[in-house]
Scaffold this motif. Sequence first.
Motif, PDB file in Angstrom:
ATOM      1  N   LEU A 100      39.887  69.865  83.884  1.00 50.99           N
ATOM      2  CA  LEU A 100      39.635  68.725  82.990  1.00 50.99           C
ATOM      3  C   LEU A 100      38.893  69.156  81.731  1.00 50.99           C
ATOM      4  CD1 LEU A 100      38.674  65.754  85.322  1.00 50.99           C
ATOM      5  CD2 LEU A 100      40.822  66.182  84.123  1.00 50.99           C
ATOM      6  N   CYS A 101      38.059  70.180  81.875  1.00 53.68           N
ATOM      7  CA  CYS A 101      37.256  70.629  80.745  1.00 53.68           C
ATOM      8  C   CYS A 101      37.683  72.009  80.260  1.00 53.68           C
ATOM      9  CB  CYS A 101      35.784  70.640  81.144  1.00 53.68           C
ATOM     10  SG  CYS A 101      34.656  71.153  79.854  1.00 53.68           S
ATOM     11  N   GLY A 102      38.333  72.771  81.165  1.00 58.29           N
ATOM     12  CA  GLY A 102      38.714  74.135  80.815  1.00 58.29           C
ATOM     13  C   GLY A 102      37.689  75.173  81.244  1.00 58.29           C
ATOM     14  N   GLY A 121      33.173  78.589  79.640  1.00 59.18           N
ATOM     15  CA  GLY A 121      33.293  77.139  79.774  1.00 59.18           C
ATOM     16  C   GLY A 121      32.343  76.467  78.806  1.00 59.18           C
ATOM     17  N   CYS A 122      32.146  75.187  79.013  1.00 58.15           N
ATOM     18  CA  CYS A 122      31.283  74.417  78.126  1.00 58.15           C
ATOM     19  C   CYS A 122      29.811  74.745  78.414  1.00 58.15           C
ATOM     20  CB  CYS A 122      31.547  72.931  78.322  1.00 58.15           C
ATOM     21  SG  CYS A 122      31.077  72.330  79.949  1.00 58.15           S
ATOM     22  N   ALA A 123      28.946  74.227  77.588  1.00 53.90           N
ATOM     23  CA  ALA A 123      27.513  74.508  77.719  1.00 53.90           C
ATOM     24  C   ALA A 123      26.974  74.065  79.076  1.00 53.90           C
ATOM     25  CB  ALA A 123      26.736  73.814  76.594  1.00 53.90           C
ATOM     26  N   ILE A 124      27.442  72.922  79.561  1.00 59.69           N
ATOM     27  CA  ILE A 124      26.944  72.407  80.845  1.00 59.69           C
ATOM     28  C   ILE A 124      27.340  73.328  81.992  1.00 59.69           C
ATOM     29  CG2 ILE A 124      27.092  70.487  82.495  1.00 59.69           C
ATOM     30  CD1 ILE A 124      25.562  69.684  80.031  1.00 59.69           C
ATOM     31  N   SER A 125      28.591  73.765  82.012  1.00 59.30           N
ATOM     32  CA  SER A 125      29.037  74.605  83.125  1.00 59.30           C
ATOM     33  C   SER A 125      28.348  75.966  83.089  1.00 59.30           C
ATOM     34  CB  SER A 125      30.566  74.762  83.129  1.00 59.30           C
ATOM     35  OG  SER A 125      31.000  75.537  82.046  1.00 59.30           O
ATOM     36  N   THR A 126      28.189  76.517  81.902  1.00 58.00           N
ATOM     37  CA  THR A 126      27.542  77.828  81.788  1.00 58.00           C
ATOM     38  C   THR A 126      26.067  77.733  82.162  1.00 58.00           C
ATOM     39  OG1 THR A 126      29.077  78.470  80.052  1.00 58.00           O
ATOM     40  CG2 THR A 126      27.040  79.750  80.220  1.00 58.00           C
TER      41      THR A 126
HETATM   42 ZN    ZN Z   1      32.809  71.680  81.163  1.00 55.65          ZN
END
Ligand code: ZN
Length: 154
Positions: A38-40, A63-68
């Motif tokens: 969904l976010c990549g 990934g995005c800042a949240i996932s990292t």
């Molecule tokens: Zn994400």
Amino acid sequence: MSELRDLYQEIILDHNKRPRNFRHPEHATHQARGDNPLCGDKVTVYLTVEDGVVRDVAFEGRGCAISTASASLMTEIVKGRRIEDARELFRRFHAMVTGTEPEGIDDEDLDKLQVLSGVREYPMRVKCATLSWHTLAAALDGAAAPVSTEKPGD
Ligand code: ZN
């Protein structure tokens, strides 16, 4: 702007910019790949488990800042834990970000994860925040296939 304020706190930005334990250890005993289509976000979690204790934990991916940031925080918190403690932390973290457990949980390490609790207002972001933890659990389970946030039973 409110999403930015709630989610992108300084600690998250710092862990995103300088992720801790972002590497591929040579002698990992467990590893798994995770995918949040969904976010990549994509992550690979590496564990070195000895006598039931997670001696080392590292990750790679993008990934995005949240996932990292979530993966980075996870590595700091899980390192040195017994496997069952790591699983319990995941259970409680998952409850925290999905809003099924009251705030202010009495655990020093879980407190460090409170910076991510803002995602509960943003269901898409919950998957970003929990991806690395799902992948950690898969690595502990010895899962051969990558885990996806979009598979049933998640
Ligand atoms: Zn994400």
